[in-house]
Scaffold this active site. Structure first.
Site, PDB file in Angstrom:
ATOM      1  N   ALA A  13      42.853  37.209  47.294  1.00  0.00           N
ATOM      2  CA  ALA A  13      42.467  37.369  48.594  1.00  0.00           C
ATOM      3  C   ALA A  13      41.519  36.827  48.610  1.00  0.00           C
ATOM      4  O   ALA A  13      40.775  36.366  50.211  1.00  0.00           O
ATOM      5  CB  ALA A  13      42.411  38.356  49.236  1.00  0.00           C
ATOM      6  N   ARG A  18      34.160  28.099  47.007  1.00  0.00           N
ATOM      7  CA  ARG A  18      33.673  26.804  45.391  1.00  0.00           C
ATOM      8  C   ARG A  18      34.945  25.507  45.099  1.00  0.00           C
ATOM      9  O   ARG A  18      34.258  25.069  44.509  1.00  0.00           O
ATOM     10  CB  ARG A  18      33.322  27.632  43.906  1.00  0.00           C
ATOM     11  N   GLY A 144      30.675  37.322  34.442  1.00  0.00           N
ATOM     12  CA  GLY A 144      30.258  38.795  33.486  1.00  0.00           C
ATOM     13  C   GLY A 144      30.547  39.217  32.393  1.00  0.00           C
ATOM     14  O   GLY A 144      30.848  38.004  31.539  1.00  0.00           O
TER      15      GLY A 144
HETATM   16  C1  UD1 Z   1      34.969  38.025  38.332  1.00  0.00           C
HETATM   17  C2  UD1 Z   1      34.947  38.994  38.030  1.00  0.00           C
HETATM   18  C3  UD1 Z   1      33.339  38.309  36.584  1.00  0.00           C
HETATM   19  C4  UD1 Z   1      34.593  37.817  35.272  1.00  0.00           C
HETATM   20  C5  UD1 Z   1      35.841  36.377  36.187  1.00  0.00           C
HETATM   21  C6  UD1 Z   1      36.143  35.930  35.537  1.00  0.00           C
HETATM   22  C7  UD1 Z   1      33.760  40.741  39.414  1.00  0.00           C
HETATM   23  C8  UD1 Z   1      33.106  41.488  39.792  1.00  0.00           C
HETATM   24  N1  UD1 Z   1      33.417  39.820  38.495  1.00  0.00           N
HETATM   25  O1  UD1 Z   1      33.989  36.938  38.807  1.00  0.00           O
HETATM   26  O2  UD1 Z   1      33.037  39.722  36.401  1.00  0.00           O
HETATM   27  O3  UD1 Z   1      33.654  37.118  34.472  1.00  0.00           O
HETATM   28  O4  UD1 Z   1      35.495  37.245  37.302  1.00  0.00           O
HETATM   29  O5  UD1 Z   1      37.105  34.845  35.461  1.00  0.00           O
HETATM   30  O6  UD1 Z   1      34.707  41.225  39.762  1.00  0.00           O
HETATM   31  N2  UD1 Z   1      39.196  38.564  45.200  1.00  0.00           N
HETATM   32  C9  UD1 Z   1      39.777  38.876  45.847  1.00  0.00           C
HETATM   33  N3  UD1 Z   1      39.333  39.642  47.198  1.00  0.00           N
HETATM   34  C10 UD1 Z   1      38.094  39.714  46.958  1.00  0.00           C
HETATM   35  C11 UD1 Z   1      36.943  38.842  46.734  1.00  0.00           C
HETATM   36  C12 UD1 Z   1      38.160  38.349  45.333  1.00  0.00           C
HETATM   37  O7  UD1 Z   1      41.302  39.356  46.288  1.00  0.00           O
HETATM   38  O8  UD1 Z   1      37.910  40.274  47.716  1.00  0.00           O
HETATM   39  C13 UD1 Z   1      40.378  37.628  44.076  1.00  0.00           C
HETATM   40  C14 UD1 Z   1      40.294  36.061  44.093  1.00  0.00           C
HETATM   41  O9  UD1 Z   1      40.762  36.140  44.809  1.00  0.00           O
HETATM   42  C15 UD1 Z   1      40.248  35.778  42.737  1.00  0.00           C
HETATM   43  C16 UD1 Z   1      39.778  37.679  42.163  1.00  0.00           C
HETATM   44  O10 UD1 Z   1      39.892  37.805  42.454  1.00  0.00           O
HETATM   45  O11 UD1 Z   1      41.265  35.583  42.123  1.00  0.00           O
HETATM   46  C17 UD1 Z   1      38.155  37.176  41.438  1.00  0.00           C
HETATM   47  O12 UD1 Z   1      37.168  36.607  42.478  1.00  0.00           O
HETATM   48  P1  UD1 Z   1      36.449  35.620  42.126  1.00  0.00           P
HETATM   49  O13 UD1 Z   1      35.261  35.373  43.074  1.00  0.00           O
HETATM   50  O14 UD1 Z   1      37.010  33.794  41.063  1.00  0.00           O
HETATM   51  O15 UD1 Z   1      35.140  36.361  40.981  1.00  0.00           O
HETATM   52  P2  UD1 Z   1      34.253  35.056  40.029  1.00  0.00           P
HETATM   53  O16 UD1 Z   1      33.595  35.229  40.477  1.00  0.00           O
HETATM   54  O17 UD1 Z   1      34.563  34.230  38.725  1.00  0.00           O
HETATM   55 CA    CA Z   2      37.237  33.363  39.705  1.00  0.00          CA
END
Ligand code: UD1
Ligand code: CA
Length: 453
Positions: A13, A18, A144
């Site tokens: 979601a 980026r 992370g």
């Molecule tokens: C996340 C992890 C990080 C890890 C990395 C690995 C968290 C807080 N951080 O960071 O520790 O090292 O992935 O790749 O989990 N998404 C949703 N809803 C939201 C936000 C995100 O569905 O409200 C989904 C995104 O579409 C994505 C995934 O969750 O597929 C991860 O989100 P993203 O923002 O890419 O997290 P990272 O900053 O990469």
């Molecule tokens: Ca990610």
């Protein structure tokens, strides 16, 4: 031991800001397949009882693409997206309350079923509340970190921005993949607090929460390539490179001959039999099938096409969707084939376009032959029988049929059917004027001089 059903939540979601373009992040391709397709292929392979895809409002194109990989997929809408913890909370209604929930990210396309299986088994064997897949990539920037206590067990996940230098260097990177006890997930996901800086609920906080309640959490290390996450175009290109490297290696191990594997580009759905030779700079797209013992010569492009055993393609050939070469077929340089079948031993060796047609076994298509399959409105078929000889520079104006054993003279424009065993020839008579070349040259030279003044 809390074994039970295996469910998957796939988070997609996020806005993917980026990536810096309008295409939803998980619809970007690796090996010609969208990121989300790679992840759903994995959940299908794992035999998950339920898979829930979390999307934001307005992401219907993602839902449509996703369903092509998993018809039984459930979708939960996160409105508005408030972080990974909040995303999982939105999926709870669709999940079982026993067994294991695997959390996967839509932006992590290289994960393998065996690695996830290992994570799930480790959690169940040790009755851990959460098992996290850790990794040690060459550059861990942005990921992370997994923090451990004195006993070496996982105590928390700290986002990169909040990790101090010591943890950044010593801690394993968080791949984002987790196997969580379903009942504990239900209990704890609501307890995740809001991170005020980004106004998000971090799923990663679930580890510290479980520990506070006296439950154990474990980290399992996996190959760093598999945890590679895509947040930017540069990371997408890296994912492509890693995927290609891995698939090339699998094909080499299976007996495919590739003297310069680093120059060959494979698609997610390509199948190549052992003993097939793939020369330098060959590109595959879509569902290409190359039989054992075929040879694809340098600089050829093969998309949604089949090449039979002992057939040779290229160099510099293009097989487009629906090209089907049976055994012992020869297709040479600058030949384009689309939606066409070439029977056993047929040859089209130079500079030819064969579209919407069928060429019988043993037929020879001369250089520069064109099937004129399109009249500006509709496509038409050309049917060529067996052992036909088509002379060079022939235009076959479809719809047209050439019977077996016929011979067509070079330069012909074939506008009507040619019967079995016939010789067909359309040619303007050649006019020769003896000695006229010198006269003509003089006249042209004079005209050029007059023009110069
Ligand atoms: C996340 C992890 C990080 C890890 C990395 C690995 C968290 C807080 N951080 O960071 O520790 O090292 O992935 O790749 O989990 N998404 C949703 N809803 C939201 C936000 C995100 O569905 O409200 C989904 C995104 O579409 C994505 C995934 O969750 O597929 C991860 O989100 P993203 O923002 O890419 O997290 P990272 O900053 O990469
Ligand atoms: Ca990610």
């Amino acid at each position: 031991m809390s074994q039970g059903p295996l469910c998957a939540v796939v988070l997609a979601a996020g806005k993917g800001t980026r990536m810096r373009n309008a295409l939803p992040k998980v619809l970007h391709d690796v090996a010609g397949r969208p990121l989300i397709g790679h992840v759903l292929q994995l959940t299908v392979e794992l035999g998950c009882e339920r898979s829930v895809l979390v999307l934001a409002p307005g992401m219907e194109p993602v839902e449509r693409a996703a369903r092509a990989f998993d018809e039984g997929l459930r979708v939960a809408i996160q409105d508005p997206p408030l972080g990974t913890g909040h995303a999982v909370k939105c999926a709870l209604d669709e999940l079982a309350d026993r067994g294991t929930v695997i959390v996967l990210f839509g932006d992590t396309p290289l994960l393998s079923a065996s690695t996830v299986r290992r994570l799930v088994d480790a959690r169940e064997a040790r009755d851990a509340a959460v098992a996290v897949l850790g990794m040690n990539p060459p550059s861990g920037e942005g990921y992370g970190r997994l923090a451990s206590d004195a006993e070496g067990t996982l105590s928390a996940i700290v986002e990169y921005r909040h990790a101090d230098e010591a943890l950044r260097t010593s801690g394993m990177c968080n791949s984002g993949v987790m196997a969580i006890d379903a009942s504990i997930l239900r209990e704890l996901v609501g307890a995740i607090g809001l991170q005020p800086e980004k106004n998000e609920y971090y799923l990663t906080d679930i580890v510290a929460l479980a520990r506070e309640r006296g439950r154990s959490c474990i980290a399992v290390e996996g190959p760093w390539q598999e945890g590679h996450g895509v947040n930017s175009q540069a990371q997408l290109a890296e994912a492509e490179a890693l995927w290609q490297q891995r698939r090339r290696r699998e094909l080499l191990d299976a007996g495919v001959i590739m003297p310069a594997p680093e120059t060959v580009w494979l698609s997610a759905d390509v199948e190549i039999g052992p003993g097939a030779v793939i020369e330098q700079h060959v590109v595959f797209a879509g569902r290409a099938r190359i039989a054992a013992g075929a040879r694809i010569r340098a600089f050829s492009h093969i998309e949604d096409a089949e090449v039979g055993p002992a057939s040779t393609v290229g160099p510099y050939a293009r097989l487009r969707p629906g090209a089907r070469l049976e055994s012992g077929v020869h297709v040479g340089n600058f030949v384009e084939i689309k939606n066409a079948r070439l029977g056993e031993g047929a040859k089209a060796n130079h500079l030819t376009y064969l579209g919407d047609c069928s060429v019988g076994g043993g037929s020879n298509i001369g250089a520069g032959t064109i099937t004129c399959n399109y009249d500006g409105f509709a496509k038409h078929r050309t049917e060529i029988g067996e052992r036909v000889f088509v002379g060079s520079n022939t235009a076959l104006v479809a719809p047209v049929t050439v019977g077996s054993d016929a011979i067509i003279g070079a330069g012909s424009v074939v506008t009507s059917d040619v019967g079995e065993g016939s010789v067909a020839l359309s040619r303007a008579p050649l006019a020769e004027r003896k000695g006229a070349a010198e006269l003509l040259r003089r006249r042209m030279r004079r005209a050029k001089e007059e023009k110069r003044g």
